[in-house]
Design an enzyme around this catalytic site. Sequence first.
Site, PDB file in Angstrom:
ATOM      1  CG  HIS A 110      -0.437   0.266   2.514  1.00  0.00           C
ATOM      2  ND1 HIS A 110      -0.175  -0.736   3.415  1.00  0.00           N
ATOM      3  CD2 HIS A 110      -0.106   1.412   3.147  1.00  0.00           C
ATOM      4  CE1 HIS A 110       0.287  -0.208   4.541  1.00  0.00           C
ATOM      5  NE2 HIS A 110       0.337   1.097   4.397  1.00  0.00           N
ATOM      6  CG  ASP A 140      -0.017  -4.003   2.714  1.00  0.00           C
ATOM      7  OD1 ASP A 140       0.301  -3.467   1.635  1.00  0.00           O
ATOM      8  OD2 ASP A 140      -0.368  -3.351   3.713  1.00  0.00           O
ATOM      9  CB  SER A 214       3.400   1.870   5.955  1.00  0.00           C
ATOM     10  OG  SER A 214       2.141   1.960   6.523  1.00  0.00           O
TER      11      SER A 214
END
Length: 366
Positions: A110, A140, A214
């Site tokens: 993402h 992911d 992230s």
Amino acid sequence: MTSLLSKSAPLALAAALATGPMVALAPSAALAVPAGGYADLVEQVSPAVVFIEVTGKAKPANFEGRLPDNTPEELRRRFEEQAPNGGRDQQGLGTGFITSVDGQIVTNHHVVAGAETVTVKLPDGRSFEAEVTGSDKATDIAVLKITSDVELPFVAFGSSEEMRVGDEVMAVGNPFGLSSTVTSGIISAKARNINSGPYDEFIQTDAAINRGNSGGPLFNNDGEVIGVNTAIISPGGGSVGIGFAVPSDLVQDVVADLADDGTVTRGWLGVDIRPMSDEVAEVLGYDTPRGAVIERVSDDSPADEAGLRNGDIILSFGDVEIFELRDLTRAVARTNPDDAAEVLVLRKGQEVTLDVTVGTLDAQDA
């Protein structure tokens, strides 16, 4: 090239008993904070943790899912979620880490989804344009590649399976654009299912993780990556001590596939499934529901060819017992296409064993 620290020898703890001799207690090295704190460990691993800047016309896909209704906090899986801006250039921030001297980088899908350009910045100030080698939405995980004239610092993967609840961990990342931020904590739980996808088995940690972390690494005390920080639960967008990382054992398999040809190959069975109800479990004499109930078998699928039927309850696949749906999903996905597996099903009260040859899951279906 970055070398990794070895475990420091634990110090013995002494406890004096009022009515007896002194007793020495030796704690596990894996549970002990490195002697003197994390400074030496940070110096070793931080050069390989990179800042990722992304620009693109398309807004990265937002995660619209929610935790079960009885959970008050919103699951914020997309750290870089931004409001629509009319199609103009958008920018996103994230973290990644270098896993080889020739510039292979691991981050989250993402972080780079919809990217037109990806810029990687090293802590020493060097900047590189990166190529997205491959990206897997289902887990992911994404793999990037940068090219340098010299060998790059890198970190190695460790075993997430060997980590225990309560073990110390350290996260390095770029929360809110603050580069090379270090936080520490423990593993709060393992194999967490947060309803974000079919392969959920997250490591939960209380190490502070925020937007911008992230794709960053979660380290053990040896400086090995045992998880990729991916998601948080938060009522307001900031860390409340509930973060999730994709376990390294899964990440390594995905990275190897992506580095090979840019895609992940997964097994396919060809069934729609649902959980066993409490009522059915009681009738069958189970203490709790187990297995995966087949609702539909796809025509000409591996399941169809093997003789699986609507209403069959899959109790095991290969050597994996099926207690909940994701057990079956993961077991099938990890089976190489064209490999055979024994499937134990409960059919009208009788156990039946069938041989199935697994197919290839289409990337779109994944």
